[in-house]
Design an enzyme around this catalytic site. Structure first.
Site, PDB file in Angstrom:
ATOM      1  N   HIS A  43       9.086  -3.190  -2.020  1.00 27.29           N
ATOM      2  CA  HIS A  43       9.652  -2.239  -1.052  1.00 27.29           C
ATOM      3  C   HIS A  43      11.098  -1.905  -1.413  1.00 27.29           C
ATOM      4  O   HIS A  43      11.530  -0.760  -1.258  1.00 27.29           O
ATOM      5  CB  HIS A  43       9.623  -2.827   0.363  1.00 27.29           C
ATOM      6  CG  HIS A  43       8.238  -3.061   0.906  1.00 27.29           C
ATOM      7  ND1 HIS A  43       7.694  -4.319   1.035  1.00 27.29           N
ATOM      8  CD2 HIS A  43       7.299  -2.197   1.343  1.00 27.29           C
ATOM      9  CE1 HIS A  43       6.479  -4.218   1.551  1.00 27.29           C
ATOM     10  NE2 HIS A  43       6.207  -2.950   1.732  1.00 27.29           N
ATOM     11  N   GLN A  45      -4.180   5.427  -1.465  1.00 28.37           N
ATOM     12  CA  GLN A  45      -3.366   5.870  -0.326  1.00 28.37           C
ATOM     13  C   GLN A  45      -2.376   6.952  -0.771  1.00 28.37           C
ATOM     14  O   GLN A  45      -2.223   7.985  -0.114  1.00 28.37           O
ATOM     15  CB  GLN A  45      -2.621   4.654   0.245  1.00 28.37           C
ATOM     16  CG  GLN A  45      -1.488   4.990   1.183  1.00 28.37           C
ATOM     17  CD  GLN A  45      -0.879   3.758   1.813  1.00 28.37           C
ATOM     18  OE1 GLN A  45      -1.491   3.131   2.662  1.00 28.37           O
ATOM     19  NE2 GLN A  45       0.335   3.406   1.433  1.00 28.37           N
ATOM     20  N   ARG A  62       0.457  -9.380   0.572  1.00 26.80           N
ATOM     21  CA  ARG A  62      -0.668 -10.326   0.679  1.00 26.80           C
ATOM     22  C   ARG A  62      -0.543 -11.510  -0.262  1.00 26.80           C
ATOM     23  O   ARG A  62      -1.285 -12.481  -0.116  1.00 26.80           O
ATOM     24  CB  ARG A  62      -1.984  -9.620   0.383  1.00 26.80           C
ATOM     25  CG  ARG A  62      -2.323  -8.611   1.434  1.00 26.80           C
ATOM     26  CD  ARG A  62      -3.639  -8.016   1.136  1.00 26.80           C
ATOM     27  NE  ARG A  62      -3.973  -7.036   2.150  1.00 26.80           N
ATOM     28  CZ  ARG A  62      -5.159  -6.476   2.273  1.00 26.80           C
ATOM     29  NH1 ARG A  62      -6.107  -6.812   1.440  1.00 26.80           N
ATOM     30  NH2 ARG A  62      -5.391  -5.598   3.204  1.00 26.80           N
TER      31      ARG A  62
END
Ligand code: PAF
Length: 303
Positions: free
Chosen positions: A41, A160, A194
């Site tokens: 991120h 996505q 994850r």
């Protein structure tokens, strides 16, 4: 805009922070996230900063219930706002937008949602029905709330990203959609929220996903089928990897013919369970003889 980052929970707070920047003609950048932020991120935040210069970088943190299916544990999703704010501060983020579920869905579950179309029925969509409807709906809402000039997403969630690009084109979202490169551990494992669920043995096994993709890329000069065979051979040597899919497509996730011209771009994508954790990864792949290995073009008139 200091101190950084300023935390906004409502659209009014958000507008109060962003309207002055818009009035000054500065560009607004958005990094949509569900929190549990990591270095992947952080790289999206840096890409956004490059795109908006001195304009505000906004990170949204919202665990979107609409994209979780049955049996996908919404309550188990990690919520780490304090650490997330620290990472945002280190990256010079201006605004963290952390709305409540009621702020995003004031009337409860929305009656009108974004239909992601046929691309959402393949790959991830096969095991996660409804997931991309939830993703596109919340991204459309976040874009409506933040009104960014540019929104940055990771290539790690490649399907996505493609669907969001398609939505931006098909529905004229009015912002640039940028796909930032996947960040990896030194051994190749793609960074993901994850990964924190993997125990030590599973962490060792998880690196196989990137090795499988690299094996395909290394064989790509021999064509699509050989690349896929090479990836499958690598997979057979990997312990603890319960494969969901391994596929090669074109960059828009359309099927590729078995024989493609030199220089054809594609994408190789994998999803697998390691223990109880489902991981995904993908890489770009270029088929055919690399340009430097091709014989020089004959010079015209030379026999
Ligand atoms: O990739 C994610 O974190 C989410 O799917 C997104 C794009 C923030 C939408 O909730």
């Amino acid at each position: 805009m200091s101190p950084i980052p300023v935390l906004a929970h409502t659209r009014e707070e958000l507008n109060a922070l962003l309207d002055p920047a818009r009035a000054d003609g500065r560009r607004v950048g958005l990094v949509p996230t569900m929190g549990a932020l990591h270095d992947g991120h952080a790289s999206l935040m840096r890409v956004t900063r490059e795109r908006v210069a001195d304009g505000p970088v906004v990170v949204s943190i919202f665990v979107n219930p609409l994209q979780f299916g049955e049996g996908e544990d919404l309550d188990r999703y990690p919520r780490t706002l304090d650490e997330d704010l620290k990472l945002c501060e280190r990256e010079g983020v201006d605004v963290v937008f952390a709305p409540s579920v009621d702020e995003v869905y004031p009337g409860g579950e929305p009656q009108v949602t974004v239909d992601p179309g046929p691309l959402a029925t393949i790959l991830e969509g096969r095991t996660r029905p409804g997931h991309f409807r939830g993703v596109l709906t919340v991204v459309a809402k976040l874009v409506g709330l933040v009104r960014p000039d540019v929104a940055v997403f990771g290539q790690k969630d490649y399907q996505q990203l493609v669907l969001i690009r398609r939505m931006a084109l098909d529905l004229n979202l009015g912002c640039d959609v940028v796909g930032a490169e996947t960040q990896r551990e030194p051994d190749g494992l793609a960074l993901s929220s994850r990964n924190r669920y993997l125990d030590a043995e599973e962490r060792q096994q998880a690196v196989a996903l990137s090795h499988v993709l690299v094996a395909a890329r290394e064989a790509a000069s021999h064509g699509v089928d050989v690349a896929l065979d090479s990836a499958r051979a690598e997979l057979r040597q990997s312990l603890g990897v319960d494969l969901d899919y391994l596929e090669i497509t074109d960059p828009w996730l359309e099927a590729l013919p078995a024989v493609v011209p030199d220089g054809t771009e594609g994408r190789i994508l994998i999803a697998a369970r390691i223990g109880s954790t489902r991981l995904i990864d993908n890489m770009p792949i270029t088929f055919g003889t690399p340009p430097e290995a091709r014989p020089a073009e004959p010079i015209q008139g030379d026999t």
